[in-house]
Every structure is written in C-alpha cells, then in structure tokens.
Scaffold this active site. Structure first.
Site, PDB file in Angstrom:
ATOM      1  N   HIS A 166      62.037  73.025   6.368  1.00 44.55           N
ATOM      2  CA  HIS A 166      62.271  73.577   7.723  1.00 44.55           C
ATOM      3  C   HIS A 166      63.156  74.817   7.578  1.00 44.55           C
ATOM      4  O   HIS A 166      62.831  75.713   6.817  1.00 44.55           O
ATOM      5  CB  HIS A 166      62.869  72.459   8.590  1.00 44.55           C
ATOM      6  CG  HIS A 166      62.967  72.745  10.053  1.00 44.55           C
ATOM      7  ND1 HIS A 166      62.377  73.809  10.689  1.00 44.55           N
ATOM      8  CD2 HIS A 166      63.628  72.067  11.040  1.00 44.55           C
ATOM      9  CE1 HIS A 166      62.644  73.784  11.980  1.00 44.55           C
ATOM     10  NE2 HIS A 166      63.406  72.731  12.227  1.00 44.55           N
ATOM     11  N   HIS A 211      52.531  76.506   7.503  1.00 39.49           N
ATOM     12  CA  HIS A 211      53.115  76.064   8.776  1.00 39.49           C
ATOM     13  C   HIS A 211      52.240  74.953   9.328  1.00 39.49           C
ATOM     14  O   HIS A 211      51.026  74.972   9.181  1.00 39.49           O
ATOM     15  CB  HIS A 211      53.181  77.227   9.771  1.00 39.49           C
ATOM     16  CG  HIS A 211      54.138  76.999  10.885  1.00 39.49           C
ATOM     17  ND1 HIS A 211      53.803  76.270  12.003  1.00 39.49           N
ATOM     18  CD2 HIS A 211      55.437  77.374  11.027  1.00 39.49           C
ATOM     19  CE1 HIS A 211      54.859  76.224  12.810  1.00 39.49           C
ATOM     20  NE2 HIS A 211      55.865  76.873  12.251  1.00 39.49           N
ATOM     21  N   ASP A 254      60.339  82.287   7.673  1.00 36.89           N
ATOM     22  CA  ASP A 254      61.395  82.285   6.654  1.00 36.89           C
ATOM     23  C   ASP A 254      61.150  83.227   5.490  1.00 36.89           C
ATOM     24  O   ASP A 254      62.072  83.491   4.718  1.00 36.89           O
ATOM     25  CB  ASP A 254      61.561  80.851   6.118  1.00 36.89           C
ATOM     26  CG  ASP A 254      62.165  79.947   7.182  1.00 36.89           C
ATOM     27  OD1 ASP A 254      61.569  78.911   7.489  1.00 36.89           O
ATOM     28  OD2 ASP A 254      63.224  80.320   7.738  1.00 36.89           O
TER      29      ASP A 254
HETATM   30  C1  SDX Z   1      60.028  76.535   9.756  1.00 37.14           C
HETATM   31  O1  SDX Z   1      57.692  73.675  12.944  1.00 37.14           O
HETATM   32  C2  SDX Z   1      58.169  74.821  13.124  1.00 37.14           C
HETATM   33  O2  SDX Z   1      57.858  75.522  14.070  1.00 37.14           O
HETATM   34  C3  SDX Z   1      59.197  75.267  12.118  1.00 37.14           C
HETATM   35  C4  SDX Z   1      59.632  76.705  12.242  1.00 37.14           C
HETATM   36  C5  SDX Z   1      60.509  76.920  13.463  1.00 37.14           C
HETATM   37  O3  SDX Z   1      60.617  78.076  13.929  1.00 37.14           O
HETATM   38  O4  SDX Z   1      61.175  75.952  13.908  1.00 37.14           O
HETATM   39  O5  SDX Z   1      58.522  77.561  12.303  1.00 37.14           O
HETATM   40  C6  SDX Z   1      60.504  77.112  11.049  1.00 37.14           C
HETATM   41  O6  SDX Z   1      60.466  75.482   9.393  1.00 37.14           O
HETATM   42  C7  SDX Z   1      58.953  77.224   9.006  1.00 37.14           C
HETATM   43  C8  SDX Z   1      58.471  76.435   7.738  1.00 37.14           C
HETATM   44  C9  SDX Z   1      59.487  76.665   6.614  1.00 37.14           C
HETATM   45  N1  SDX Z   1      59.162  75.808   5.470  1.00 37.14           N
HETATM   46  C10 SDX Z   1      58.662  76.363   4.325  1.00 37.14           C
HETATM   47  O7  SDX Z   1      58.414  77.555   4.165  1.00 37.14           O
HETATM   48  C11 SDX Z   1      58.464  75.353   3.202  1.00 37.14           C
HETATM   49  C12 SDX Z   1      57.118  75.589   2.525  1.00 37.14           C
HETATM   50  N2  SDX Z   1      56.066  75.187   3.428  1.00 37.14           N
HETATM   51  C13 SDX Z   1      55.462  73.911   3.295  1.00 37.14           C
HETATM   52  O8  SDX Z   1      56.304  72.899   2.867  1.00 37.14           O
HETATM   53  C14 SDX Z   1      54.523  73.554   4.438  1.00 37.14           C
HETATM   54  O9  SDX Z   1      53.730  74.639   4.673  1.00 37.14           O
HETATM   55  C15 SDX Z   1      55.121  73.074   5.754  1.00 37.14           C
HETATM   56  C16 SDX Z   1      56.073  71.950   5.556  1.00 37.14           C
HETATM   57  C17 SDX Z   1      55.815  74.185   6.448  1.00 37.14           C
HETATM   58  C18 SDX Z   1      53.976  72.606   6.628  1.00 37.14           C
HETATM   59  O10 SDX Z   1      53.422  71.590   5.935  1.00 37.14           O
HETATM   60  P1  SDX Z   1      52.265  70.642   6.454  1.00 37.14           P
HETATM   61  O11 SDX Z   1      51.750  71.033   7.781  1.00 37.14           O
HETATM   62  O12 SDX Z   1      52.745  69.254   6.300  1.00 37.14           O
HETATM   63  O13 SDX Z   1      51.110  70.984   5.427  1.00 37.14           O
HETATM   64  P2  SDX Z   1      50.946  70.309   4.030  1.00 37.14           P
HETATM   65  O14 SDX Z   1      52.232  70.233   3.269  1.00 37.14           O
HETATM   66  O15 SDX Z   1      50.174  69.042   4.259  1.00 37.14           O
HETATM   67  O16 SDX Z   1      50.018  71.383   3.266  1.00 37.14           O
HETATM   68  C19 SDX Z   1      48.630  71.475   3.504  1.00 37.14           C
HETATM   69  C20 SDX Z   1      48.027  72.095   2.244  1.00 37.14           C
HETATM   70  C21 SDX Z   1      48.438  71.342   0.962  1.00 37.14           C
HETATM   71  O17 SDX Z   1      47.449  71.606   0.000  1.00 37.14           O
HETATM   72  P3  SDX Z   1      46.514  70.400  -0.506  1.00 37.14           P
HETATM   73  O18 SDX Z   1      47.450  69.339  -1.038  1.00 37.14           O
HETATM   74  O19 SDX Z   1      45.775  69.960   0.748  1.00 37.14           O
HETATM   75  O20 SDX Z   1      45.635  71.049  -1.547  1.00 37.14           O
HETATM   76  O21 SDX Z   1      48.570  73.422   2.073  1.00 37.14           O
HETATM   77  C22 SDX Z   1      49.359  73.446   0.900  1.00 37.14           C
HETATM   78  C23 SDX Z   1      49.699  72.008   0.548  1.00 37.14           C
HETATM   79  O22 SDX Z   1      49.944  71.872  -0.856  1.00 37.14           O
HETATM   80  N3  SDX Z   1      50.592  74.167   1.218  1.00 37.14           N
HETATM   81  C24 SDX Z   1      51.260  74.912   0.349  1.00 37.14           C
HETATM   82  C25 SDX Z   1      52.350  75.414   1.067  1.00 37.14           C
HETATM   83  N4  SDX Z   1      52.317  74.962   2.322  1.00 37.14           N
HETATM   84  C26 SDX Z   1      51.215  74.181   2.405  1.00 37.14           C
HETATM   85  N5  SDX Z   1      51.043  75.184  -0.980  1.00 37.14           N
HETATM   86  C27 SDX Z   1      51.970  76.003  -1.566  1.00 37.14           C
HETATM   87  N6  SDX Z   1      53.035  76.525  -0.931  1.00 37.14           N
HETATM   88  C28 SDX Z   1      53.262  76.252   0.382  1.00 37.14           C
HETATM   89  N7  SDX Z   1      54.333  76.771   0.986  1.00 37.14           N
END
Ligand code: SDX
Length: 386
Positions: A233, A272, A323
């Site tokens: 997050h 996201h 971010d």
């Molecule tokens: C914020 O919710 C909000 O609105 C939050 C926010 C706000 O203003 O309040 O926008 C602020 O928190 C933004 C997010 C910041 N976090 C990050 O940057 C951390 C990295 N991101 C990931 O952990 C992920 O993208 C999430 C947690 C943000 C979202 O994850 P989801 O919806 O649970 O998606 P997922 O983890 O199930 O991923 C789906 C697929 C996966 O691949 P497969 O296993 O299906 O092959 O996408 C891939 C994931 O591995 N993936 C990524 C990735 N994010 C998703 N692969 C590499 N790097 C990434 N960052």
C-alpha cells in the site's frame, strides 16, 4: 456429505470467498469515484485532472469534508483553523525528542498521532463539530510530527510551526529549517492534492471498520496509518526509491526488471487492484518527476523509471501506480526515502477523516464472515496424555 466432524472444507468449493474482499462493494460513498478501465479519478464530483494545478490541498480537504469546494471566506476560515492547530502538545514533542532515532518514521507517526488524543478535550466527544475539530487538528499536526522526528533524528533543532503559509509551505519549512521556494511549495501542494483520497483502499477501509464500532476518530486514523505503512500500500513509494538507489549507473535496467519478474518478485510502484491502465495520478507525477530530476541533475532517475515502465508494460502489461514516480519527485526535492509514506499519510488523513464522517453518519458495524475450514468437536485429551 461426509461426517461434519471430520470433513475439511476445500476452499476451492467455495468461490464466494473473495480473498482480499476483491470485487466486494462494502459501502456507498460521495468521497471519490475510480474508473479502473478508463483511469479516471473523481474527488466528490471533480476530476483529479481538473483539481490538479487548480486547487490547493486545503481546498481539497474542504471538498472532501463538506462535499463542495469552499468559497474564499470558507477557505480563509479553514486555513486559520489549520494554522492555529499546528503546534504539538508538549508531551508529544517530548516523546518525539526521546524516542529511538532509528525508529521507522511511520511508526513514530502512528504512535504520536495516537498520543494526540490524550491531550485533546474533544477526544471522547462524538458530535459532528468535535469530529471536524479533530480532523482539522490531525491534518495540521501530522506534518509537524513528521518534521519534528526527522529534525530530531538528524540532531537538528525542532522547528516551531509557522503562523502563516500553506500546509505544504509549513511542512517543508519545519522539515528543512528554511522557508521553501515557490516551486517547491507548489510541487508539495500538488503531491498532497494527488494523494488525498482514493476510494476503498486498505487504509480507508481500516478507518471505516474502526469507525463502524463507534470508536473515536483518533483510533480510526491510527489504524489507517498502520495499514498504509505496508509495502503493498503506501509503503511502496519508499520501496520504489530504495529499488532505484540499489541500481548502479551502468545497470542494465531491462535485465534487472526481467530478473525480478522471473523470480516472481514484485516491482514496487506498479500494479493496482482497480486500475487496469495508467493511474491518472501517475500521469501528473511522471511529468513532475521528469522536470524535477532534470532540474537537480538526476535525469538518470527519470530515464531509469521510463525504462522500467516500458519493460513492465511489455512483459506484464502492468502500469505504474501513484507510488512509482512520486519517489523520484520527493528524492529530487531532497527528501529522505523513509519519509515518503509519511507524506502520503499527511495527505490521506483528509480522505480518511472524510470517510469517518460518512461512516459515522450512516453506520453499520463492519463484520464479514469467514469460512471455518478446521476440525469440529474434537475430544479433549488430558495434558498428560497429549
Ligand atoms: C497504493 O487501493 C488503492 O487505491 C491504493 C492506492 C491509494 O491511493 O490508496 O492507490 C495506493 O497502495 C498503490 C499500490 C502500491 N503498491 C505497490 O506498488 C506494490 C506492488 N504492487 C502489487 O503488490 C500489486 O499490484 C497490488 C498489491 C498493488 C495489487 O495487487 P492485486 O490486485 O492483489 O494483484 P495481484 O497481486 O493478484 O497481481 C495480479 C498479477 C500477478 O501475476 P500472476 O501471479 O497472475 O502471474 O499481476 C502481477 C502478479 O504477480 N503483479 C505484479 C505486480 N503487481 C501485480 N508483478 C510484478 N510487479 C508488480 N508490482
């Protein structure tokens, strides 16, 4: 069906478990709207692209709290109240002075924000007026907590807040010990506008869940700070900067990213739960990062970021979120990476408190279910027999 006492449920049989509450609509809200396909973000009726560059963070606070943009008189009154409430209670300052200088800034912000309640006569008063006063106090005092801890851990004098200037201006003054230039103030103010509110993200959900038990607003914001701290997050902006800083000047960025992806490691600042295209806030931060990095002779940070962006798009079709470029913006402003999530928090307190008001006004206890997948009614054995 086999005997219930021995049956272990296979969660695959129960698709209704929405892990992470994915796709679940838990509340209605007037505070913001997100269209993840179009990459659209609306704050209480106004598009973020219209708000950015046109209104101040204080106007956004007013908009989120009152669901209308303020008149000049209303804004002047809010600014007066914010300025009047910037000073921290002495016991909170004493805590900041005495706590561990190696502590996480988000941990200190969480503790100090919680402490504010002990010195607020309104702490256990639950009228709308008292809740608004507490929201204004936290919005005014969180920047002071962050700046005071940073000055203390650097062995510098803690700056008393200014009795004039915007939240962004006063924060940069208290953090750096000198009044910021117009560009720096404008950049920080725009960052605060962009981070203020974002629907039912994990920290806002946390705040509403705490509010739903009819607990106080300080408890709700303390919980939200704890939630935002996580790297999935708000903690991602610090993680992005640490990732960029681990790269050396002649690093092969493509190889770096592909290697991380191959090891199933997440690239911080990307992806996201809702956006399936570029986060509209990232569009503004991307442009800010480009200009600022060039201004301070760190174009390489922006260039690396663009290479990472392209690789992530090509290899995973994943876009940057709020971010990713905010890290380069703050770094170009000379701000230490471990402070980035606290800056996110001092902005999002406006959204969190706005959601607290909304929940409080039309509450229902947040209490979902869990599918029990353990054993039932096992015979008790005496400890000597276990
Ligand atoms: C914020 O919710 C909000 O609105 C939050 C926010 C706000 O203003 O309040 O926008 C602020 O928190 C933004 C997010 C910041 N976090 C990050 O940057 C951390 C990295 N991101 C990931 O952990 C992920 O993208 C999430 C947690 C943000 C979202 O994850 P989801 O919806 O649970 O998606 P997922 O983890 O199930 O991923 C789906 C697929 C996966 O691949 P497969 O296993 O299906 O092959 O996408 C891939 C994931 O591995 N993936 C990524 C990735 N994010 C998703 N692969 C590499 N790097 C990434 N960052």
């Amino acid at each position: 069906m086999s005997n219930a006492n021995t049956q272990t449920f296979d969660t695959e049989q129960y698709p209704f478990i929405n892990k992470g509450l994915e796709g679940i609509v838990a509340f209605s809200t007037n505070k913001s709207f997100i269209d993840g396909q179009k990459g659209e973000l609306i704050y209480a009726g106004y598009n973020i692209n219209d708000l950015a560059h046109n209104v101040s963070f204080e106007e956004v606070c007013y908009l989120l709290w009152h669901e209308k943009l303020p008149t000049q008189a209303e804004l002047d009154e809010l600014n007066k109240e914010l300025v009047a409430n910037r000073a921290l209670p002495q016991p909170v300052l004493d805590y900041i002075e005495s706590t561990n200088s190696e502590a996480s800034p988000m941990s200190v912000l969480r503790t100090a924000t919680s402490m504010l309640a002990d010195f607020d006569d309104d702490a256990e008063v639950y009228t709308d007026e008292a809740n608004m006063r507490k929201a204004i106090k936290m919005t005014a005092q969180m920047p002071a907590i962050i700046a005071a801890f940073h000055r203390k851990r650097e062995g510098k004098e803690i700056m008393a807040p200014l009795s004039e200037g915007s939240t962004a201006y006063n924060f940069l003054y208290m953090l750096n010990g000198e009044k910021p230039g117009e560009q720096a103030e404008k950049t920080m103010d725009l960052c605060l506008v962009l981070h203020a509110e974002h629907g039912m993200n994990a920290s806002t959900f946390t705040a509403r869940a705490i509010c739903s038990t009819m607990s106080d607003i300080y408890s709700a914001i303390t919980g939200a700070i704890g939630s935002l701290k996580g790297p999935l997050h708000g903690g991602a902006n610090t993680a992005v900067m640490n990732m960029l800083l681990e790269l050396d000047k002649d690093a092969d960025i493509n190889e770096f990213v592909s290697g991380k992806l191959a090891r199933k490691e997440k690239i911080m600042g990307f992806g996201h739960r809702v956006y399936k295209t570029m986060d509209p806030r990232a569009v503004h931060l991307r442009s800010m990062a480009k200009g600022l990095a060039k201004e301070v002779g760190m174009e390489y940070l922006y260039e690396w970021s663009e290479t990472i962006l392209k690789t992530m798009k090509d290899e995973k079709n994943i876009d940057p979120n709020v971010d990713f470029f905010s890290a380069t913006v703050y770094y170009s402003m000379g701000i230490k990476p471990d402070l980035y999530t606290t800056i996110f928090a001092m902005s999002r307190v406006s959204g969190w408190t706005a959601h607290y008001f909304e929940q409080f006004a039309n509450n229902r206890l947040v209490r979902p279910r869990a599918l029990y997948v353990g054993e039932k009614n096992l015979p008790i054995s005496q400890i000597s027999d276990r």
